[in-house]
Design an enzyme around this catalytic site. Sequence first.
Site, PDB file in Angstrom:
ATOM      1  N   TYR A 282       9.789   2.554  25.325  1.00  0.00           N
ATOM      2  CA  TYR A 282       8.757   3.034  24.246  1.00  0.00           C
ATOM      3  C   TYR A 282       8.941   4.477  24.353  1.00  0.00           C
ATOM      4  CZ  TYR A 282       6.485  -1.152  26.160  1.00  0.00           C
ATOM      5  OH  TYR A 282       5.850  -2.561  26.205  1.00  0.00           O
ATOM      6  N   HIS A 290       3.654  -0.242  20.437  1.00  0.00           N
ATOM      7  CA  HIS A 290       4.308  -1.433  21.165  1.00  0.00           C
ATOM      8  C   HIS A 290       6.016  -0.676  21.166  1.00  0.00           C
ATOM      9  CE1 HIS A 290       1.672  -4.527  20.727  1.00  0.00           C
ATOM     10  NE2 HIS A 290       1.314  -4.061  19.576  1.00  0.00           N
ATOM     11  N   LYS A 337      11.225  -5.483  16.607  1.00  0.00           N
ATOM     12  CA  LYS A 337      11.720  -4.593  17.774  1.00  0.00           C
ATOM     13  C   LYS A 337      13.189  -4.872  17.395  1.00  0.00           C
ATOM     14  CE  LYS A 337       8.617  -5.467  21.731  1.00  0.00           C
ATOM     15  NZ  LYS A 337       7.732  -5.032  20.920  1.00  0.00           N
TER      16      LYS A 337
END
Length: 383
Positions: A282, A290, A337
Amino acid sequence: MKGARKRNLIYADPLPITFSPIENRFAVTVLGIFGISPFRVLNPRCEGTFDPATRSVWITNRRDSVILWKCGFFGKGNLSRSEPSWLARQSRIGTATGRLTSEEVTAKRRAERKQFKLDRARAIAAAAAEAEAAFAEGRIIPAEETRPSIPSAATWKPSEFTRNIAVPSSERCQEAGDLGAELSDDMEHLQLTLAEAFFLAWALDCLTIYHPKRPEPMTLDEIWTAFQTAHLPLHLGSSLSQTHVLRPDNPFLINYVFLHHYRSLGWVVKSGVKFCVDYLLYKRGPVFHHAEFAMVLIPVYEDPDDAESSPFTISNVEPFTWQWLSTINRVNSQVQKTLVLCYVTIPALSRLSVAELSSPSCFERYVIREIIIRRFVPARMRD
């Protein structure tokens, strides 16, 4: 904007160690002449207990748990998904605020799922009985007539009873209020991984770790040995000497090298088991946005012979298959991601002395390399 500003104030400190400016102007001037920073270090001095069974360190003090979570997002509540908020959720159960807790939401979803399966089973049984009766009478039932009678997940609506199963009544509100009065003690504790605990104890010097069977705090040498011994197989824990326990391929050392590397670069490192990876990175923390990167930790032996003599079971050491890589890449691309393969090179045991393995000085022997994997989508990547 108001909520974002509040989060910026609550989670402003990236680490438990903070700096406060010195108010004395004369002292600031004198320190500036000698090139010394005019700030004083504020150390929270948190305390935790080592638990070998779970390979973690427990923070049972409420003050310390709040500090370690708000200043760097360290650890995880053992009764929560992330932030230790069990006591706050329990105090809201049964209240008429209109806002459900996570436990109530889960109970409601399970009741709706159970009711949907029962309604669908009844509809299928009724349709089958009607089809048998029509076959016996020689009638033909069009498919358009049977299709609407069987509910689907998209068309089914919960009943009023199922919809209100998590909404407390006046009696339940009274019982929850009595229960909240009894729950004066917080039953939840913050659970740190061994890598996080050692980072706080050694790198930041803000965590004191106690042995579960002794009242006095553990020394750095005792922590170093205990954290590595905790990863030994149970049938080998008492038969191996300290020379055999201290190995560069100990899972504790590998995970700590990874965590220390990215924590020192300003990233917040959290577990990534939810997305089939080892860690998530993060930029600021899970309360802001997120995770952007999904990390797969891949240990690589500098000397392949060390893998044969290792007593540890280390994941991702064996060569992975393309099916495995495609699966993980697809899962993380769906949640936006970036998949990163992080190779941690384990130094050869032959070029490490016993003195290096007995202290954190061996960390400088490890090497970290990253490879970004992106899923090729022809329809999106033409431009």
